[in-house]
Write an enzyme that holds these catalytic residues in place. Structure first.
Site, PDB file in Angstrom:
ATOM      1  N   ASN A 114       0.953  -1.326  -0.073  1.00 27.05           N
ATOM      2  CA  ASN A 114      -0.106  -0.065   0.164  1.00 27.05           C
ATOM      3  C   ASN A 114       0.903   1.329  -0.155  1.00 27.05           C
ATOM      4  O   ASN A 114       1.909   1.164   0.696  1.00 27.05           O
ATOM      5  CB  ASN A 114      -0.926   0.085   1.385  1.00 27.05           C
ATOM      6  CG  ASN A 114      -1.922   1.258   1.314  1.00 27.05           C
ATOM      7  OD1 ASN A 114      -2.515   1.434   0.248  1.00 27.05           O
ATOM      8  ND2 ASN A 114      -1.872   1.760   2.432  1.00 27.05           N
ATOM      9  N   HIS A 116       0.685   4.984   1.355  1.00 29.01           N
ATOM     10  CA  HIS A 116      -0.072   5.824   2.291  1.00 29.01           C
ATOM     11  C   HIS A 116       0.561   7.302   2.358  1.00 29.01           C
ATOM     12  O   HIS A 116       1.898   7.394   2.508  1.00 29.01           O
ATOM     13  CB  HIS A 116       0.124   5.145   3.931  1.00 29.01           C
ATOM     14  CG  HIS A 116      -0.983   5.802   4.607  1.00 29.01           C
ATOM     15  ND1 HIS A 116      -1.964   5.921   4.876  1.00 29.01           N
ATOM     16  CD2 HIS A 116      -0.391   6.984   5.758  1.00 29.01           C
ATOM     17  CE1 HIS A 116      -2.455   6.582   6.023  1.00 29.01           C
ATOM     18  NE2 HIS A 116      -1.358   7.250   6.515  1.00 29.01           N
ATOM     19  N   SER A 143       4.767   6.837   2.499  1.00 28.71           N
ATOM     20  CA  SER A 143       5.390   5.544   2.777  1.00 28.71           C
ATOM     21  C   SER A 143       4.652   4.511   1.906  1.00 28.71           C
ATOM     22  O   SER A 143       3.479   4.248   1.672  1.00 28.71           O
ATOM     23  CB  SER A 143       5.060   5.006   4.228  1.00 28.71           C
ATOM     24  OG  SER A 143       5.476   6.310   5.197  1.00 28.71           O
ATOM     25  N   ASP A 152      -2.538   0.365   8.480  1.00 30.29           N
ATOM     26  CA  ASP A 152      -1.485   1.428   8.197  1.00 30.29           C
ATOM     27  C   ASP A 152      -0.333   0.995   9.133  1.00 30.29           C
ATOM     28  O   ASP A 152       0.361   1.878   9.457  1.00 30.29           O
ATOM     29  CB  ASP A 152      -2.074   2.712   8.241  1.00 30.29           C
ATOM     30  CG  ASP A 152      -2.918   3.505   7.328  1.00 30.29           C
ATOM     31  OD1 ASP A 152      -3.010   2.770   6.241  1.00 30.29           O
ATOM     32  OD2 ASP A 152      -3.775   4.071   7.285  1.00 30.29           O
TER      33      ASP A 152
HETATM   34  C1  GAR Z   1      -2.502   9.068  -2.883  1.00 31.90           C
HETATM   35  O1  GAR Z   1      -2.339  10.145  -2.073  1.00 31.90           O
HETATM   36  C2  GAR Z   1      -2.450   7.933  -1.944  1.00 31.90           C
HETATM   37  O2  GAR Z   1      -1.380   7.959  -1.183  1.00 31.90           O
HETATM   38  C3  GAR Z   1      -3.596   7.846  -1.129  1.00 31.90           C
HETATM   39  O3  GAR Z   1      -4.692   8.133  -1.905  1.00 31.90           O
HETATM   40  C4  GAR Z   1      -4.300   8.806  -2.916  1.00 31.90           C
HETATM   41  C5  GAR Z   1      -4.627   8.333  -4.243  1.00 31.90           C
HETATM   42  O4  GAR Z   1      -4.372   9.026  -5.478  1.00 31.90           O
HETATM   43  N1  GAR Z   1      -3.810   6.736  -0.338  1.00 31.90           N
HETATM   44  C6  GAR Z   1      -4.578   6.650   0.824  1.00 31.90           C
HETATM   45  O5  GAR Z   1      -4.944   7.707   1.605  1.00 31.90           O
HETATM   46  C7  GAR Z   1      -4.709   5.286   1.453  1.00 31.90           C
HETATM   47  N2  GAR Z   1      -5.058   5.388   2.818  1.00 31.90           N
HETATM   48  P1  GAR Z   1      -4.274   8.307  -6.639  1.00 31.90           P
HETATM   49  O6  GAR Z   1      -5.570   7.676  -6.930  1.00 31.90           O
HETATM   50  O7  GAR Z   1      -3.980   9.525  -7.621  1.00 31.90           O
HETATM   51  O8  GAR Z   1      -3.017   7.479  -6.716  1.00 31.90           O
END
Ligand code: GAR
Length: 207
Positions: A114, A116, A143, A152
């Site tokens: 994942n 995060h 991360s 997480d």
């Molecule tokens: C990213 O910032 C990712 O790190 C976060 O959601 C966004 C997705 O953007 N993930 C989380 O918060 C997971 N808990 P993306 O669809 O443009 O990759």
């Protein structure tokens, strides 16, 4: 003659726009990248990332969690089936916004990553940029970690830091973090797919 690279078949799980997904698809276009993207799977039929994946020629599927109301495991069993039918070996969560049960996590243990948007173990859960600003930290970031049943809390494979600047708000900070997420995920997936980073006894082992 150079040795052919083993490319692990990777499925990417998304819920939204899929910019991290797009970065992984792009990295995997290089013949020597150790993962190939065999599937993009979304729990949201309207996720913008699905069209981006299709445009890149990657097979897509949807398992709408709303069709499994109040039965999270049945939803996950349906996803697991799609992953297996597509012969997926590794799963990369990329903005996948459903919490996974221990059943799914254990099934993919050591093969489930994942990204995060915080420097874990700081700021788990949602609204990580808001949490960072409220805490007044000077540095923030992202991360990539192996997923474990606790949210997480999995062992971190790699992180990238960014500064928190005077005048930052959630939007400016999230933009700065997203700007470094893509390269981080490309690097971390390559490490896991090639076997250079592995989950052993609850820790990341290298080499
Ligand atoms: C990213 O910032 C990712 O790190 C976060 O959601 C966004 C997705 O953007 N993930 C989380 O918060 C997971 N808990 P993306 O669809 O443009 O990759």
């Amino acid at each position: 003659m150079s040795q052919a690279v083993v490319r692990r078949r990777t499925g990417i799980l998304i819920s939204g726009r899929g910019s991290n997904m797009a970065a992984l698809i792009e990295a995997a276009q290089a013949a020597d990248y150790p993962a190939e993207i065999g599937l993009v799977l979304s729990n949201q039929p309207e996720a913008g990332g699905l069209a981006r994946a299709e445009a890149a020629g990657v097979p897509v599927a949807t398992v709408d969690h709303r069709a499994f109301a109040k039965n999270r495991e049945a939803f996950e069993r349906a996803m697991d089936e799609v992953l297996r039918v597509n012969q997926i070996e590794l799963v990369a969560l990329a903005g996948f916004m459903r919490i996974l049960t221990p059943w799914f996590v254990r099934r993919w243990e050591g093969r489930l990553l994942n990204i995060h948007p915080s420097l874990l173990p700081l700021f788990k859960g949602t609204h990580t940029h808001r949490q960072a600003l409220a805490a007044g930290v000077a540095e923030h970031g992202c991360s990539v970690h192996f997923v474990v049943p606790e949210l997480d809390a999995g062992p971190v494979i790699a992180q990238t830091k960014v500064p928190v600047l005077p005048g930052d708000d959630e939007e400016s900070l999230s933009r700065r973090v997203l700007g470094v997420e893509h390269a981080l995920y490309q690097r971390a997936l390559a490490e896991v797919a090639s076997g250079r980073a592995r989950l052993v006894g609850g820790a990341v082992v290298r080499g």
